[in-house]
Design a protein around this motif. Structure first.
Motif, PDB file in Angstrom:
ATOM      1  N   THR A  85       0.844  -1.192   0.000  1.00 37.16           N
ATOM      2  CA  THR A  85       0.000   0.000   0.000  1.00 37.16           C
ATOM      3  C   THR A  85       0.881   1.244   0.000  1.00 37.16           C
ATOM      4  OG1 THR A  85      -0.087  -0.008   2.411  1.00 37.16           O
ATOM      5  CG2 THR A  85      -1.868  -1.132   1.254  1.00 37.16           C
ATOM      6  N   LYS A  86       0.280   2.358  -0.377  1.00 33.38           N
ATOM      7  CA  LYS A  86       0.979   3.647  -0.321  1.00 33.38           C
ATOM      8  C   LYS A  86       0.453   4.452   0.870  1.00 33.38           C
ATOM      9  CE  LYS A  86       3.617   3.056  -3.900  1.00 33.38           C
ATOM     10  NZ  LYS A  86       5.098   2.951  -3.732  1.00 33.38           N
ATOM     11  N   ASN A  87      -0.515   5.296   0.615  1.00 33.12           N
ATOM     12  CA  ASN A  87      -1.001   6.186   1.669  1.00 33.12           C
ATOM     13  C   ASN A  87      -2.397   5.835   2.167  1.00 33.12           C
ATOM     14  OD1 ASN A  87       1.359   7.822   1.532  1.00 33.12           O
ATOM     15  ND2 ASN A  87       0.525   8.796  -0.318  1.00 33.12           N
ATOM     16  N   THR A  88      -2.914   4.682   1.779  1.00 37.93           N
ATOM     17  CA  THR A  88      -4.272   4.303   2.172  1.00 37.93           C
ATOM     18  C   THR A  88      -4.294   2.854   2.662  1.00 37.93           C
ATOM     19  OG1 THR A  88      -4.810   3.559  -0.069  1.00 37.93           O
ATOM     20  CG2 THR A  88      -5.317   5.862   0.485  1.00 37.93           C
ATOM     21  N   PHE A  89      -5.381   2.516   3.369  1.00 35.73           N
ATOM     22  CA  PHE A  89      -5.613   1.128   3.764  1.00 35.73           C
ATOM     23  C   PHE A  89      -6.043   0.318   2.540  1.00 35.73           C
ATOM     24  CE2 PHE A  89      -5.834   3.105   7.882  1.00 35.73           C
ATOM     25  CZ  PHE A  89      -5.447   2.117   8.782  1.00 35.73           C
ATOM     26  N   LYS A  90      -5.785  -0.980   2.600  1.00 37.00           N
ATOM     27  CA  LYS A  90      -6.198  -1.872   1.519  1.00 37.00           C
ATOM     28  C   LYS A  90      -6.798  -3.136   2.135  1.00 37.00           C
ATOM     29  CE  LYS A  90      -4.360  -4.518  -2.423  1.00 37.00           C
ATOM     30  NZ  LYS A  90      -5.237  -3.913  -3.443  1.00 37.00           N
ATOM     31  N   LYS A  91      -8.040  -3.465   1.718  1.00 36.06           N
ATOM     32  CA  LYS A  91      -8.649  -4.701   2.210  1.00 36.06           C
ATOM     33  C   LYS A  91      -7.924  -5.900   1.605  1.00 36.06           C
ATOM     34  CE  LYS A  91     -13.121  -5.200   2.808  1.00 36.06           C
ATOM     35  NZ  LYS A  91     -14.575  -5.410   2.541  1.00 36.06           N
ATOM     36  N   LEU A  92      -7.642  -6.884   2.443  1.00 37.35           N
ATOM     37  CA  LEU A  92      -6.950  -8.086   1.989  1.00 37.35           C
ATOM     38  C   LEU A  92      -7.974  -9.147   1.592  1.00 37.35           C
ATOM     39  CD1 LEU A  92      -4.181  -8.192   4.733  1.00 37.35           C
ATOM     40  CD2 LEU A  92      -3.891  -7.573   2.326  1.00 37.35           C
ATOM     41  N   ILE A  93      -7.821  -9.675   0.400  1.00 39.26           N
ATOM     42  CA  ILE A  93      -8.730 -10.700  -0.113  1.00 39.26           C
ATOM     43  C   ILE A  93      -7.985 -12.034  -0.122  1.00 39.26           C
ATOM     44  CG2 ILE A  93     -10.301 -11.350  -1.953  1.00 39.26           C
ATOM     45  CD1 ILE A  93     -10.921  -8.635  -0.725  1.00 39.26           C
ATOM     46  N   TYR A  94      -8.374 -12.913   0.774  1.00 38.79           N
ATOM     47  CA  TYR A  94      -7.741 -14.234   0.869  1.00 38.79           C
ATOM     48  C   TYR A  94      -8.501 -15.184  -0.062  1.00 38.79           C
ATOM     49  CZ  TYR A  94      -5.518 -12.219   4.992  1.00 38.79           C
ATOM     50  OH  TYR A  94      -4.795 -11.415   5.844  1.00 38.79           O
ATOM     51  N   LYS A  95      -7.999 -15.313  -1.284  1.00 35.75           N
ATOM     52  CA  LYS A  95      -8.730 -16.041  -2.324  1.00 35.75           C
ATOM     53  C   LYS A  95      -8.425 -17.532  -2.363  1.00 35.75           C
ATOM     54  CE  LYS A  95      -9.508 -12.150  -5.444  1.00 35.75           C
ATOM     55  NZ  LYS A  95      -9.414 -11.641  -6.833  1.00 35.75           N
ATOM     56  N   ASP A  96      -7.291 -17.921  -1.796  1.00 40.92           N
ATOM     57  CA  ASP A  96      -6.912 -19.338  -1.844  1.00 40.92           C
ATOM     58  C   ASP A  96      -7.536 -20.046  -0.634  1.00 40.92           C
ATOM     59  OD1 ASP A  96      -5.773 -21.755  -2.306  1.00 40.92           O
ATOM     60  OD2 ASP A  96      -3.732 -21.002  -2.571  1.00 40.92           O
ATOM     61  N   VAL A  97      -8.725 -20.605  -0.819  1.00 38.13           N
ATOM     62  CA  VAL A  97      -9.499 -21.179   0.287  1.00 38.13           C
ATOM     63  C   VAL A  97      -9.029 -22.599   0.588  1.00 38.13           C
ATOM     64  CG1 VAL A  97     -11.796 -21.865   1.063  1.00 38.13           C
ATOM     65  CG2 VAL A  97     -11.491 -19.745  -0.237  1.00 38.13           C
ATOM     66  N   LEU A  98      -8.712 -22.833   1.851  1.00 33.94           N
ATOM     67  CA  LEU A  98      -8.328 -24.168   2.307  1.00 33.94           C
ATOM     68  C   LEU A  98      -9.524 -24.909   2.904  1.00 33.94           C
ATOM     69  CD1 LEU A  98      -5.000 -23.142   4.076  1.00 33.94           C
ATOM     70  CD2 LEU A  98      -5.263 -24.093   1.782  1.00 33.94           C
ATOM     71  N   THR A  99     -10.325 -24.190   3.672  1.00 35.62           N
ATOM     72  CA  THR A  99     -11.512 -24.758   4.320  1.00 35.62           C
ATOM     73  C   THR A  99     -12.590 -23.686   4.362  1.00 35.62           C
ATOM     74  OG1 THR A  99     -10.110 -26.127   5.752  1.00 35.62           O
ATOM     75  CG2 THR A  99     -12.405 -25.876   6.409  1.00 35.62           C
ATOM     76  N   ASN A 100     -13.841 -24.100   4.113  1.00 34.64           N
ATOM     77  CA  ASN A 100     -14.942 -23.138   4.219  1.00 34.64           C
ATOM     78  C   ASN A 100     -16.233 -23.877   4.582  1.00 34.64           C
ATOM     79  OD1 ASN A 100     -16.216 -20.682   4.241  1.00 34.64           O
ATOM     80  ND2 ASN A 100     -16.270 -20.428   2.023  1.00 34.64           N
ATOM     81  N   VAL A 101     -16.205 -24.545   5.734  1.00 31.98           N
ATOM     82  CA  VAL A 101     -17.374 -25.280   6.212  1.00 31.98           C
ATOM     83  C   VAL A 101     -18.446 -24.278   6.634  1.00 31.98           C
ATOM     84  CG1 VAL A 101     -18.245 -26.901   7.936  1.00 31.98           C
ATOM     85  CG2 VAL A 101     -15.943 -27.192   6.996  1.00 31.98           C
ATOM     86  N   GLY A 102     -19.616 -24.394   6.068  1.00 31.26           N
ATOM     87  CA  GLY A 102     -20.696 -23.460   6.360  1.00 31.26           C
ATOM     88  C   GLY A 102     -20.756 -22.279   5.418  1.00 31.26           C
ATOM     89  N   HIS A 103     -19.704 -22.080   4.617  1.00 28.07           N
ATOM     90  CA  HIS A 103     -19.653 -21.021   3.592  1.00 28.07           C
ATOM     91  C   HIS A 103     -19.921 -19.631   4.174  1.00 28.07           C
ATOM     92  CE1 HIS A 103     -19.412 -24.160   0.562  1.00 28.07           C
ATOM     93  NE2 HIS A 103     -20.428 -24.755   1.159  1.00 28.07           N
ATOM     94  N   ALA A 104     -19.403 -19.381   5.377  1.00 28.37           N
ATOM     95  CA  ALA A 104     -19.563 -18.056   5.985  1.00 28.37           C
ATOM     96  C   ALA A 104     -18.469 -17.092   5.532  1.00 28.37           C
ATOM     97  CB  ALA A 104     -19.558 -18.168   7.511  1.00 28.37           C
ATOM     98  N   TYR A 105     -17.400 -17.624   4.955  1.00 30.42           N
ATOM     99  CA  TYR A 105     -16.332 -16.771   4.427  1.00 30.42           C
ATOM    100  C   TYR A 105     -16.522 -16.596   2.925  1.00 30.42           C
ATOM    101  CZ  TYR A 105     -11.844 -15.128   2.768  1.00 30.42           C
ATOM    102  OH  TYR A 105     -10.867 -14.397   2.141  1.00 30.42           O
ATOM    103  N   ASN A 106     -16.398 -15.342   2.470  1.00 32.80           N
ATOM    104  CA  ASN A 106     -16.560 -15.029   1.053  1.00 32.80           C
ATOM    105  C   ASN A 106     -15.191 -14.729   0.437  1.00 32.80           C
ATOM    106  OD1 ASN A 106     -17.096 -13.919  -1.477  1.00 32.80           O
ATOM    107  ND2 ASN A 106     -18.943 -12.871  -0.787  1.00 32.80           N
TER     108      ASN A 106
END
Length: 202
Positions: A85-106
């Motif tokens: 990042t430079k001068n701003t915050f950046k949301k981190l997108i964790y795209k490599d899913v290992l587990t997602n039981v219940g599909h509550a994580y997008n």
């Protein structure tokens, strides 16, 4: 036991119906044994009721466990190389899913949304070259919950981690952000991760 009690009771009634005649030998023993049988029957009835209550409680607990959703997720930034990042915050997108039981994580938004009110254990790791600042923040809605922060110390790389048990209301969201002028690094070995699971519903 019921047949024996009935027979002894009939015998006792027949004896008492004889009026003033002297009671036969052993009548007192019959009375005592009948009283003991009645006491035993009462105790067994209490024990049966206790067992029924315990069985009903166990069935209710099993039903609650079946009705509680199973929630667990783990994801990494994956083979994205360095994210900075430079001068701003950046949301981190964790795209490599290992587990997602219940599909509550997008994995498209990087947001975990609590499906039920409960206590969740949340953890994240962050890896970056030590030539620059590494600083990542866990948010609940818009409120900071946890942080990892490593100042630059020269050549090399370092990993930091943080985690906690968090009480979440249904629908509350968790997500990670990279602070301004900071950077993270990851590859297919999953060095920078975001994970969590439901400890118990409330």
């Amino acid at each position: 036991m019921e047949v024996k009690c009935v027979c002894m009771l009939l015998l006792l009634l027949c004896v008492e119906a004889r009026g003033g005649e002297a009671p036969p030998a052993g009548l007192e023993e019959i009375r005592n044994e009948l009283q003991q049988l009645n006491t035993t029957a009462t105790e067994q009835a209490v024990e049966i009721n206790t067992l029924k209550e315990r069985l009903e409680a166990a069935e209710q607990q099993l039903k609650t466990q079946r009705d509680t959703p199973k929630v667990a997720f783990a994801a990494s930034l994956g083979s994205n190389g360095i994210i900075s990042t430079k001068n701003t915050f950046k949301k981190l997108i964790y795209k490599d899913v290992l587990t997602n039981v219940g599909h509550a994580y997008n994995p498209e938004t990087g947001v975990f949304k609590a499906p039920v009110k409960g206590v969740y254990y949340i953890r994240f790791t962050a890896t970056a070259p030590t030539s620059g600042l590494m600083s990542a923040v866990l948010y609940k809605n818009q409120t900071v919950q946890l942080t990892v922060h490593e100042p630059p110390v020269g050549p090399g790389s370092d990993t930091a981690a943080n985690g906690a048990a968090l009480l979440l209301e249904q629908g509350e969201e968790l997500y990670m952000q990279l602070r301004p002028n900071s950077h993270l690094w990851d590859n297919a070995s999953h060095h920078s991760t975001f994970s969590g699971f439901l400890l118990y519903a409330m």
